[in-house]
Design a protein around this motif. Structure first.
Motif, PDB file in Angstrom:
ATOM      1  N   VAL A  34       0.879  -1.177   0.000  1.00 21.76           N
ATOM      2  CA  VAL A  34       0.000   0.000   0.000  1.00 21.76           C
ATOM      3  C   VAL A  34       0.910   1.219   0.000  1.00 21.76           C
ATOM      4  N   TYR A  35       0.335   2.415  -0.160  1.00 22.21           N
ATOM      5  CA  TYR A  35       1.154   3.626  -0.069  1.00 22.21           C
ATOM      6  C   TYR A  35       1.542   3.897   1.376  1.00 22.21           C
ATOM      7  N   GLY A  36       2.781   4.374   1.570  1.00 23.17           N
ATOM      8  CA  GLY A  36       3.271   4.695   2.904  1.00 23.17           C
ATOM      9  C   GLY A  36       3.360   6.199   3.100  1.00 23.17           C
ATOM     10  N   LEU A  37       3.215   6.609   4.372  1.00 22.93           N
ATOM     11  CA  LEU A  37       3.359   8.020   4.748  1.00 22.93           C
ATOM     12  C   LEU A  37       4.720   8.144   5.432  1.00 22.93           C
ATOM     13  N   LEU A  62       5.329   2.154  14.644  1.00 21.78           N
ATOM     14  CA  LEU A  62       5.469   2.262  13.193  1.00 21.78           C
ATOM     15  C   LEU A  62       6.529   1.286  12.678  1.00 21.78           C
ATOM     16  N   ILE A  63       6.458   1.002  11.396  1.00 21.54           N
ATOM     17  CA  ILE A  63       7.455   0.145  10.744  1.00 21.54           C
ATOM     18  C   ILE A  63       8.593   1.012  10.212  1.00 21.54           C
ATOM     19  N   ALA A  64       9.848   0.599  10.463  1.00 22.44           N
ATOM     20  CA  ALA A  64      10.993   1.266   9.839  1.00 22.44           C
ATOM     21  C   ALA A  64      11.319   0.536   8.536  1.00 22.44           C
ATOM     22  N   LEU A  99       9.413  -7.745   9.984  1.00 21.67           N
ATOM     23  CA  LEU A  99       9.930  -8.530  11.106  1.00 21.67           C
ATOM     24  C   LEU A  99       9.965  -7.680  12.367  1.00 21.67           C
ATOM     25  N   VAL A 100       9.448  -8.215  13.460  1.00 28.56           N
ATOM     26  CA  VAL A 100       9.550  -7.540  14.761  1.00 28.56           C
ATOM     27  C   VAL A 100      10.697  -8.179  15.539  1.00 28.56           C
ATOM     28  N   VAL A 101      11.687  -7.339  15.896  1.00 34.48           N
ATOM     29  CA  VAL A 101      12.875  -7.796  16.633  1.00 34.48           C
ATOM     30  C   VAL A 101      13.097  -6.861  17.831  1.00 34.48           C
ATOM     31  N   GLY A 114       7.036   3.124  22.467  1.00 35.44           N
ATOM     32  CA  GLY A 114       7.574   2.875  23.799  1.00 35.44           C
ATOM     33  C   GLY A 114       8.074   1.457  23.990  1.00 35.44           C
ATOM     34  N   SER A 115       7.863   0.603  22.994  1.00 36.12           N
ATOM     35  CA  SER A 115       8.248  -0.801  23.133  1.00 36.12           C
ATOM     36  C   SER A 115       9.749  -0.994  22.899  1.00 36.12           C
ATOM     37  N   ASP A 116      10.293  -2.064  23.470  1.00 32.76           N
ATOM     38  CA  ASP A 116      11.703  -2.395  23.241  1.00 32.76           C
ATOM     39  C   ASP A 116      11.899  -3.157  21.948  1.00 32.76           C
ATOM     40  N   SER A 117      10.813  -3.387  21.210  1.00 31.84           N
ATOM     41  CA  SER A 117      10.942  -4.063  19.917  1.00 31.84           C
ATOM     42  C   SER A 117      10.811  -3.025  18.804  1.00 31.84           C
ATOM     43  N   VAL A 118      11.214  -3.431  17.601  1.00 32.42           N
ATOM     44  CA  VAL A 118      11.033  -2.552  16.444  1.00 32.42           C
ATOM     45  C   VAL A 118      10.623  -3.406  15.241  1.00 32.42           C
ATOM     46  N   ALA A 119       9.773  -2.847  14.398  1.00 34.06           N
ATOM     47  CA  ALA A 119       9.309  -3.557  13.199  1.00 34.06           C
ATOM     48  C   ALA A 119      10.109  -3.067  11.997  1.00 34.06           C
ATOM     49  N   ALA A 140      10.237   5.766   8.546  1.00 32.75           N
ATOM     50  CA  ALA A 140       9.036   5.262   9.196  1.00 32.75           C
ATOM     51  C   ALA A 140       7.896   5.490   8.226  1.00 32.75           C
ATOM     52  N   ALA A 141       7.086   4.452   7.996  1.00 34.84           N
ATOM     53  CA  ALA A 141       5.986   4.642   7.051  1.00 34.84           C
ATOM     54  C   ALA A 141       4.800   3.758   7.384  1.00 34.84           C
ATOM     55  N   PRO A 142       3.806   4.330   8.058  1.00 35.78           N
ATOM     56  CA  PRO A 142       2.534   3.620   8.187  1.00 35.78           C
ATOM     57  C   PRO A 142       1.776   3.752   6.870  1.00 35.78           C
ATOM     58  N   GLU A 180      -1.601  -4.916   3.136  1.00 32.40           N
ATOM     59  CA  GLU A 180      -0.368  -4.617   3.856  1.00 32.40           C
ATOM     60  C   GLU A 180       0.538  -5.837   4.019  1.00 32.40           C
ATOM     61  N   SER A 181       1.760  -5.530   4.472  1.00 37.91           N
ATOM     62  CA  SER A 181       2.739  -6.591   4.708  1.00 37.91           C
ATOM     63  C   SER A 181       2.288  -7.482   5.871  1.00 37.91           C
ATOM     64  N   THR A 182       2.823  -8.686   5.886  1.00 41.61           N
ATOM     65  CA  THR A 182       2.598  -9.619   6.985  1.00 41.61           C
ATOM     66  C   THR A 182       3.605  -9.288   8.080  1.00 41.61           C
ATOM     67  N   SER A 227       0.078  -3.952  18.534  1.00 46.61           N
ATOM     68  CA  SER A 227      -0.154  -4.156  17.110  1.00 46.61           C
ATOM     69  C   SER A 227      -1.570  -3.742  16.723  1.00 46.61           C
ATOM     70  N   PRO A 228      -1.739  -2.454  16.425  1.00 45.40           N
ATOM     71  CA  PRO A 228      -3.089  -1.957  16.157  1.00 45.40           C
ATOM     72  C   PRO A 228      -3.732  -2.621  14.947  1.00 45.40           C
ATOM     73  N   GLY A 229      -2.920  -3.276  14.095  1.00 45.30           N
ATOM     74  CA  GLY A 229      -3.513  -4.037  12.995  1.00 45.30           C
ATOM     75  C   GLY A 229      -4.436  -5.114  13.540  1.00 45.30           C
ATOM     76  N   LEU A 230      -4.291  -5.459  14.841  1.00 46.54           N
ATOM     77  CA  LEU A 230      -5.144  -6.473  15.457  1.00 46.54           C
ATOM     78  C   LEU A 230      -6.441  -5.875  15.989  1.00 46.54           C
TER      79      LEU A 230
HETATM   80  O1  TXA Z   1       2.630  -2.971   4.052  1.00 44.82           O
HETATM   81  C1  TXA Z   1       2.876  -2.312   5.050  1.00 44.82           C
HETATM   82  O2  TXA Z   1       3.308  -2.813   6.094  1.00 44.82           O
HETATM   83  C2  TXA Z   1       2.648  -0.786   4.967  1.00 44.82           C
HETATM   84  C3  TXA Z   1       3.636  -0.213   3.955  1.00 44.82           C
HETATM   85  C4  TXA Z   1       3.572   1.286   3.867  1.00 44.82           C
HETATM   86  O3  TXA Z   1       4.941  -0.661   4.254  1.00 44.82           O
HETATM   87  N1  TXA Z   1       2.779  -0.179   6.259  1.00 44.82           N
HETATM   88  C5  TXA Z   1       1.846  -0.376   7.234  1.00 44.82           C
HETATM   89  O4  TXA Z   1       2.123   0.318   8.401  1.00 44.82           O
HETATM   90  O5  TXA Z   1       0.879  -1.080   7.093  1.00 44.82           O
HETATM   91  P1  TXA Z   1       1.048   0.495   9.569  1.00 44.82           P
HETATM   92  O6  TXA Z   1       1.696   1.458  10.514  1.00 44.82           O
HETATM   93  O7  TXA Z   1      -0.277   0.873   9.014  1.00 44.82           O
HETATM   94  O8  TXA Z   1       0.993  -0.894  10.260  1.00 44.82           O
HETATM   95  C6  TXA Z   1       2.095  -1.360  11.014  1.00 44.82           C
HETATM   96  C7  TXA Z   1       1.760  -2.671  11.670  1.00 44.82           C
HETATM   97  C8  TXA Z   1       0.762  -2.480  12.757  1.00 44.82           C
HETATM   98  O9  TXA Z   1      -0.098  -3.601  12.811  1.00 44.82           O
HETATM   99  C9  TXA Z   1       1.659  -2.391  13.971  1.00 44.82           C
HETATM  100  O10 TXA Z   1       1.016  -2.709  15.161  1.00 44.82           O
HETATM  101  C10 TXA Z   1       2.731  -3.388  13.656  1.00 44.82           C
HETATM  102  O11 TXA Z   1       2.949  -3.204  12.281  1.00 44.82           O
HETATM  103  N2  TXA Z   1       3.951  -3.064  14.413  1.00 44.82           N
HETATM  104  C11 TXA Z   1       4.803  -2.053  14.207  1.00 44.82           C
HETATM  105  N3  TXA Z   1       5.787  -2.042  15.120  1.00 44.82           N
HETATM  106  C12 TXA Z   1       5.549  -3.089  15.942  1.00 44.82           C
HETATM  107  C13 TXA Z   1       6.204  -3.611  17.099  1.00 44.82           C
HETATM  108  N4  TXA Z   1       7.301  -3.056  17.598  1.00 44.82           N
HETATM  109  N5  TXA Z   1       5.668  -4.695  17.693  1.00 44.82           N
HETATM  110  C14 TXA Z   1       4.549  -5.266  17.197  1.00 44.82           C
HETATM  111  N6  TXA Z   1       3.881  -4.828  16.117  1.00 44.82           N
HETATM  112  C15 TXA Z   1       4.375  -3.748  15.490  1.00 44.82           C
END
Ligand code: TXA
Ligand code: MG
Length: 332
Positions: A34-37, A62-64, A99-101, A114-119, A140-142, A180-182, A227-230
């Motif tokens: 999808v498009y990222g911001l 957010l995802i890096a 990947l969340v690490v 605020g989490s110690d993990s990063v996507a 960073a691009a949601p 979106e990505s898995t 993980s607000p995607g949930l």
């Molecule tokens: O396909 C995609 O992933 C798109 C494109 C632009 O790359 N980006 C996207 O970002 O969908 P966003 O912010 O809409 O969704 C990010 C997802 C959310 O479900 C969020 O909770 C999860 O990734 N996420 C990000 N960082 C996380 C973390 N540290 N731990 C667990 N989940 C994380």
């Protein structure tokens, strides 16, 4: 203010995007999903602008995005993606895998809620990769939509929902995947899917046979926060969305029409609509369906008050889109 829309392919567009990002402006760009911001991931002020533009709570990470696995490693603690992370990255990067690490110390907590993990994700779209390389730092691009609304799979979707917040939209045409990505947590030896997406569980399991879904029906409050995607209510159109079996479609549509509500249907096969009913038909293969889903929902959402959606086949290939539709219909 109306953003500039420039062809993503042109090197001059990439140069303009880099200049704006370095000034702290937001730039939307195409990825294969999808498009990222985009904003600079390691700059807390820039990250804050992204949250403000989307209206997204700062606790939602957010995802890096980075151009290669090497740059991804630099953002993870100890410079390692872990055994499962390495295997998945080798198999699916660049591509629709996040990947969340554990995060490295220099990754700001503002990015990670605020989490110690990063996507982390290496996108496959050539314009996204060109932008990341030219910028020389992670983005960073949601998804480039307002919090909880429909995801953008065309440049025009971004202009409509976030036009006032972005200075530039790089137009790469329709996104190839459309979903979106898995998101996979690889902090332990058993990878857990936090958000289903363009890469199916079946594909993941070819590389990591033990990969499993994180509790799909009842995420814990901690998981929800992480993980607000949930979130059960996500990816929602303004219209009410109802899921209906094929044989009940006609009755559901009639029910709405008789009450004077503008109604549309989203179907997999032929549908004989009466006058005034807007019909969107998507391919009956999971990839084709995902590719067209959000664009079809955007078109329907512009015109109708109720969207009647044909229920999808039970085939696991449809899991990710079934998940999006279930969330979009939540509370309807
Ligand atoms: O396909 C995609 O992933 C798109 C494109 C632009 O790359 N980006 C996207 O970002 O969908 P966003 O912010 O809409 O969704 C990010 C997802 C959310 O479900 C969020 O909770 C999860 O990734 N996420 C990000 N960082 C996380 C973390 N540290 N731990 C667990 N989940 C994380
Ligand atoms: Mg999103």
């Amino acid at each position: 203010m109306v953003p500039r829309v420039l062809p993503a392919k042109a090197p001059s567009s990439i140069a303009e995007a880099v200049a704006l990002l370095r000034e702290g402006e937001l730039v939307a760009f195409p990825t294969e999903t999808v498009y990222g911001l985009g904003g600079r991931a390691l700059d807390p002020a820039h990250v804050a602008r992204i949250f403000a533009a989307k209206g997204r709570p700062a606790s939602h990470p957010l995802i890096a995005h980075v151009p290669s696995a090497d740059e991804a490693r630099e953002l993870s603690r100890g410079g390692s993606l872990g055994a499962a992370g390495v295997a998945l990255a080798e198999a699916f990067w660049p591509g629709p895998l996040t990947l969340v690490v554990e995060r490295a110390a220099h990754v700001p907590p503002e990015l990670t809620g605020g989490s110690d993990s990063v996507a982390l994700r290496v996108p496959r779209h050539p314009a996204a990769l060109a932008l990341l390389r030219a910028l020389g730092e992670p983005l960073a691009a949601p998804s480039a939509n307002r919090f909880q609304s429909l995801s953008p799979t065309r440049a025009e979707h971004v202009v409509r929902s976030l036009g006032a917040e972005v200075r530039l939209v790089l137009d790469g045409g329709p996104c190839r995947e459309g979903i979106e990505s898995t998101v996979v947590d690889v902090r332990t030896d058993t990878p857990r899917v936090l958000r289903q997406g363009a890469l199916s569980l079946e594909m993941l399991r070819r590389v990591c046979p033990h990969a499993a879904l994180a509790e799909p029906s009842a995420p814990s409050r901690d998981e929800l926060r992480a993980s607000p995607g949930l979130d059960p209510k996500h990816y929602a159109p303004r219209a009410r969305l109802v899921l209906v079996e094929r044989q009940a479609l006609a009755a559901a549509v009639r029910h709405e029409a008789e009450r004077g509500r503008p109604v549309g249907v989203l179907v997999l096969g032929p549908f004989d609509a009466r006058d005034g009913v807007k019909v969107e038909r998507l391919p009956d293969d999971a990839e084709g369906y995902a590719h067209g889903l959000f664009a079809a929902l955007h078109r329907l959402d512009d015109e109708v008050a109720t969207i009647v959606v044909e229920r999808l086949p039970d085939d696991p290939a449809f899991d990710a889109v079934r998940d999006r539709l279930a969330r979009a219909s939540h509370g309807a």
